[in-house]
Motif scaffolding. Structure first.
Motif, mmCIF file in Angstrom:
data_model
loop_
_atom_site.group_PDB
_atom_site.id
_atom_site.type_symbol
_atom_site.label_atom_id
_atom_site.label_comp_id
_atom_site.label_asym_id
_atom_site.label_seq_id
_atom_site.Cartn_x
_atom_site.Cartn_y
_atom_site.Cartn_z
ATOM 1 N N THR A 1 -56.988 -41.470 -22.520
ATOM 2 C CA THR A 1 -57.265 -42.059 -23.835
ATOM 3 C C THR A 1 -56.516 -41.253 -24.893
ATOM 4 N N LEU A 2 -55.690 -41.927 -25.677
ATOM 5 C CA LEU A 2 -54.969 -41.259 -26.756
ATOM 6 C C LEU A 2 -54.509 -42.289 -27.772
ATOM 7 N N THR A 3 -54.187 -41.774 -28.962
ATOM 8 C CA THR A 3 -53.693 -42.620 -30.049
ATOM 9 C C THR A 3 -52.445 -41.971 -30.651
ATOM 10 N N VAL A 4 -51.432 -42.778 -30.924
ATOM 11 C CA VAL A 4 -50.224 -42.298 -31.589
ATOM 12 C C VAL A 4 -50.210 -42.906 -32.992
ATOM 13 N N ASN A 5 -50.395 -42.084 -33.990
ATOM 14 C CA ASN A 5 -50.456 -42.546 -35.376
ATOM 15 C C ASN A 5 -49.067 -42.593 -35.998
ATOM 16 N N PRO A 6 -48.904 -43.254 -37.147
ATOM 17 C CA PRO A 6 -47.606 -43.257 -37.836
ATOM 18 C C PRO A 6 -47.122 -41.823 -38.106
ATOM 19 N N GLY A 7 -45.900 -41.552 -37.756
ATOM 20 C CA GLY A 7 -45.333 -40.222 -37.938
ATOM 21 C C GLY A 7 -45.565 -39.294 -36.773
ATOM 22 N N ASP A 8 -46.436 -39.684 -35.825
ATOM 23 C CA ASP A 8 -46.675 -38.846 -34.652
ATOM 24 C C ASP A 8 -45.508 -38.969 -33.671
ATOM 25 N N ALA A 9 -45.249 -37.880 -32.966
ATOM 26 C CA ALA A 9 -44.238 -37.877 -31.909
ATOM 27 C C ALA A 9 -44.868 -37.234 -30.684
ATOM 28 N N LEU A 10 -45.143 -38.042 -29.671
ATOM 29 C CA LEU A 10 -45.814 -37.581 -28.462
ATOM 30 C C LEU A 10 -44.774 -37.282 -27.390
ATOM 31 N N LEU A 11 -44.819 -36.041 -26.875
ATOM 32 C CA LEU A 11 -43.926 -35.637 -25.789
ATOM 33 C C LEU A 11 -44.723 -35.621 -24.494
ATOM 34 N N LEU B 1 -33.299 -38.601 -35.951
ATOM 35 C CA LEU B 1 -34.302 -39.650 -35.741
ATOM 36 C C LEU B 1 -35.541 -39.390 -36.595
ATOM 37 N N ARG B 2 -36.025 -38.174 -36.589
ATOM 38 C CA ARG B 2 -37.253 -37.842 -37.336
ATOM 39 C C ARG B 2 -37.027 -37.899 -38.840
ATOM 40 N N ASP B 3 -35.853 -37.481 -39.316
ATOM 41 C CA ASP B 3 -35.570 -37.525 -40.754
ATOM 42 C C ASP B 3 -35.363 -38.952 -41.249
ATOM 43 N N GLU C 1 -42.006 -42.209 -40.478
ATOM 44 C CA GLU C 1 -43.240 -42.892 -40.072
ATOM 45 C C GLU C 1 -43.145 -43.478 -38.673
ATOM 46 N N LEU C 2 -42.044 -43.224 -37.978
ATOM 47 C CA LEU C 2 -41.847 -43.782 -36.646
ATOM 48 C C LEU C 2 -42.867 -43.203 -35.665
ATOM 49 N N ARG C 3 -43.485 -44.086 -34.882
ATOM 50 C CA ARG C 3 -44.318 -43.634 -33.767
ATOM 51 C C ARG C 3 -43.379 -43.420 -32.579
ATOM 52 N N LEU C 4 -43.279 -42.187 -32.111
ATOM 53 C CA LEU C 4 -42.318 -41.832 -31.071
ATOM 54 C C LEU C 4 -43.047 -41.299 -29.842
ATOM 55 N N VAL C 5 -42.718 -41.862 -28.693
ATOM 56 C CA VAL C 5 -43.233 -41.370 -27.413
ATOM 57 C C VAL C 5 -42.021 -41.106 -26.531
ATOM 58 N N SER C 6 -41.853 -39.852 -26.110
ATOM 59 C CA SER C 6 -40.674 -39.532 -25.313
ATOM 60 C C SER C 6 -41.045 -38.660 -24.125
ATOM 61 N N ILE C 7 -40.184 -38.700 -23.114
ATOM 62 C CA ILE C 7 -40.341 -37.895 -21.904
ATOM 63 C C ILE C 7 -39.186 -36.915 -21.840
ATOM 64 N N MET D 1 -27.268 -34.052 -22.700
ATOM 65 C CA MET D 1 -26.729 -33.412 -23.909
ATOM 66 C C MET D 1 -27.018 -31.912 -23.878
ATOM 67 N N ASP D 2 -26.186 -31.157 -24.575
ATOM 68 C CA ASP D 2 -26.500 -29.747 -24.741
ATOM 69 C C ASP D 2 -27.597 -29.605 -25.800
ATOM 70 N N GLU D 3 -28.127 -28.412 -25.953
ATOM 71 C CA GLU D 3 -29.261 -28.223 -26.854
ATOM 72 C C GLU D 3 -28.894 -28.494 -28.311
ATOM 73 N N GLY D 4 -27.637 -28.237 -28.672
ATOM 74 C CA GLY D 4 -27.215 -28.493 -30.047
ATOM 75 C C GLY D 4 -27.221 -29.973 -30.370
ATOM 76 N N LEU D 5 -26.640 -30.762 -29.458
ATOM 77 C CA LEU D 5 -26.651 -32.207 -29.661
ATOM 78 C C LEU D 5 -28.069 -32.764 -29.616
ATOM 79 N N GLU D 6 -28.873 -32.229 -28.690
ATOM 80 C CA GLU D 6 -30.259 -32.678 -28.595
ATOM 81 C C GLU D 6 -30.982 -32.452 -29.921
ATOM 82 N N TYR D 7 -30.812 -31.269 -30.507
ATOM 83 C CA TYR D 7 -31.467 -30.966 -31.791
ATOM 84 C C TYR D 7 -30.979 -31.929 -32.877
ATOM 85 N N THR D 8 -29.677 -32.185 -32.903
ATOM 86 C CA THR D 8 -29.107 -33.074 -33.923
ATOM 87 C C THR D 8 -29.662 -34.490 -33.804
ATOM 88 N N MET D 9 -29.767 -35.013 -32.577
ATOM 89 C CA MET D 9 -30.235 -36.382 -32.367
ATOM 90 C C MET D 9 -31.696 -36.524 -32.777
#
Length: 594
Positions: free
Chosen positions: A411-421, A555-557, A561-567, A543-551
């Motif tokens: 049971t979980l909820t992803v609110n606006p602006g939340d990013a679930l990893l 996305l977050r900037d 308000e994006l609800r993000l769920v990533s693996i 991607m390398d860590e630099g590109l990963e950070y940039t992407m």
């Protein structure tokens, strides 16, 4: 010749033949559908196309084709009478009648050519329209409800659905019409030429017994016995033709896989093992082809023997009457011609057995396709519904097909602006959870709430369809009016400026771009489609860590308000997410907030 009378007689003849054949077709068709498997298979595939309420022109076109086919039988009868008159004129040295018959032949030949061409065109039009209908039906069933994907979860999924949609549909429409018209024409022709032969026959002495019209009875017995033996010889062709379709499709699929994974195979230097697998599959194809050849040698050899023997039968039987002056040359030639036609028509099921074997295999493959889709549709469906923009999981439990617990009562909820990893060891159910949220995984219980619109799922390996790069960037949406300006700006943002001048190029981009570039294309899609919810699986693994950070920062900037769920597996992803779902396996999990 009185052409008006002949035309009227021909019209009446065709009309009677049409009524009789139509009644027989309906009656026998109904009986076969109720009593035989292959006839019910045919009706399951063709019933929609022959529904007069939905497609009235189908029956109209078929009726015209049938009339033309029956008219062809009538023309054959007229040619038979022409042979008698023409050869009799030759025997009597009747020059006037001979030249009249040449004119008659020109008329009959012209009618035959026009009828044949008209029939060919209408048959092709009929099968093309039928193919379009079947293709749409099967393609819709395959694509709707994601059956093309869900069928992989069946215990016994079908092989090569692509071939069944494309190649087997072509064979089905073509053979259905050919065999139906062949059966009807053969039956009508058999009756017509039996009457002709009946009039030309005389009594025969067989083992001291006098048989009136003996040649007719002898021919029927001869063909019946030959047909029984032919069916026995040709029966294995049904199984062999089915295997031929499957083995060729498997070999073709293996060749496509080599092309699809060419780079990986080349890096591994796997040419030897891949070549060995291809040769093994091809050897199975050839082995089955040889089995078909050997069986066809027996089958066709038997047919040739029967057919060639039938050529001299009428001459041998009628020779005593001819030499005794009781039969003219025209009658002798017409006897041979009528005998040959009757033998061919009575032998239709024997000579066409190979086509019937292919047809049976096609029926099995097409009905197997529908049964497979039915089974996929009957798989459990996750309880996924929409409540605005909410993303919520309530008591969600996920298992493998064999019942092993992956996640229990999540049971979980992803609110606006939340990013679930989502993180966890391999096999703990990370990607399976995303599949369940997308409504793809059948073995899921509980309630899943997420939007129907403005939501984007990105799989671990980005899908880049063939075609223009601009279409790939906006996939699965259409390119908007200002799409080029948007695409160029976004390509700069995702560090792919070298692609901005290639937007109209049509290539296989999954082979053209590196995996890291493909993953940046996936991020570009998010930026271009502006979803309210995004689910992404291993989006930065290449991607390398630099590109990963940039992407992720981009996305977050861009979408605060994006609800993000990533693996993902890297600990560097923690800084871009607000919550962590740690899967531990065996149904256990832990939720943390950063």
């Amino acid at each position: 010749m009185d052409w008006s009378k002949e035309l009227l007689d021909s019209a009446l003849w065709v009309g009677k033949a049409f009524v009789i054949s139509s009644v027989l077709l309906v009656v026998f068709g109904f009986i076969l559908i109720k009593t035989t498997r292959w006839a019910s298979q045919f009706w399951m595939l063709a019933g929609h196309y022959f529904n007069p309420k939905e497609k009235p022109m189908t029956l109209v076109t078929f009726v015209v084709i049938l009339l033309l086919s029956l008219f062809g039988v009538r023309v054959s009868v007229l040619f038979s009478n022409w042979y008698n008159t023409m050869y009799t004129a030759l025997q009597k040295l009747d020059e006037n009648t001979f030249w009249i018959q040449m004119a008659v032949f020109a008329v009959l030949a012209s009618i035959h050519i026009i009828r044949a061409l008209s029939s060919y065109y209408l048959q092709q039009r009929f099968t093309i329209k039928w193919r379009e209908t079947l293709n749409e039906e099967m393609l819709s069933r395959w694509m709707d409800k994601k059956s093309y994907y869900r069928s992989y979860y069946l215990n016994d999924p079908i092989d090569n659905p692509d071939q069944r949609i494309q190649q087997d549909v072509v064979h089905f429409t073509k053979l259905s019409l050919e065999l139906t018209l062949g059966v009807i024409s053969s039956m009508v022709s058999a009756v017509a030429f039996t009457l002709i032969l009946w009039g030309l026959s005389d009594e025969m002495q067989i083992f001291g017994v006098t048989i009136p019209r003996g040649m007719v009875f002898l021919l029927f017995i001869y063909i019946l016995v030959a047909t029984v033996f032919a069916f026995k010889i040709g029966r294995p062709l049904i199984r062999l033709n089915f295997l031929d379709e499957r083995l060729n499709a498997n070999y073709r699929y293996s060749l496509i896989r080599v092309r699809e994974y060419a780079e990986s195979i080349a890096f591994y230097a796997g040419e030897k093992i891949e070549g060995s697998k291809l040769r093994q599959r091809f050897s199975k194809v050839i082995s089955n082809v040889w089995d078909i050849v050997h069986r066809n040698v027996k089958f066709q050899g038997f047919n040739f023997f029967i057919s060639q023997t039938a050529v001299i039968f009428p001459f041998i039987i009628q020779a005593p009457r001819f030499f005794a002056g009781k039969l003219e040359l025209g009658g002798m030639v017409q006897t041979a011609q009528a005998f040959g036609n009757l033998a061919d028509n009575l032998s239709f099921f024997r000579t066409a057995y190979d086509n019937f074997a292919q047809y049976r295999a096609v029926l099995d493959r097409l009905t197997g396709f529908h049964q497979n889709i039915d089974a996929a549709d009957n798989l459990p469906v996750p309880n996924v519904r929409a409540e605005g923009d909410e993303v919520r999981l309530q008591n969600v439990s996920i298992t493998t097909p064999n019942g092993r617990q992956l996640i229990k009562d999540l049971t979980l909820t992803v609110n606006p602006g939340d990013a679930l990893l989502i993180q966890g060891p391999s096999g703990s159910g990370k990607t399976t959870l995303l599949r369940s949220i997308a409504g793809l995984w059948p073995y899921c219980e509980g309630e899943i709430i997420r939007p129907d619109q403005e939501v984007l799922f990105l799989s671990q390996k980005p899908y880049l369809p063939e075609g223009r790069l601009i279409d790939t960037l906006f996939y699965p949406a259409e390119v908007p009016a200002d799409g080029y300006e948007q695409a160029k700006a976004i390509l700069h943002q995702v560090c792919l400026p070298h692609l901005e001048n290639r937007l109209d190029e049509e290539l296989n981009w999954s082979h053209t771009l590196s995996l890291g570039e493909q993953q940046r294309i996936a991020f570009a899609r998010i930026l271009l489609t502006c979803p309210k919810v995004a689910f992404i699986d291993e989006a930065t693994s290449a991607m390398d860590e630099g590109l990963e950070y940039t992407m992720y920062k981009l996305l977050r900037d861009t979408f605060p308000e994006l609800r993000l769920v990533s693996i993902g597996h890297r600990s560097t992803l923690h800084t871009h997410h607000t919550h962590l779902l740690q899967l531990k396996g065996n149904g256990e999990y832990e939720i943390k907030q950063f």
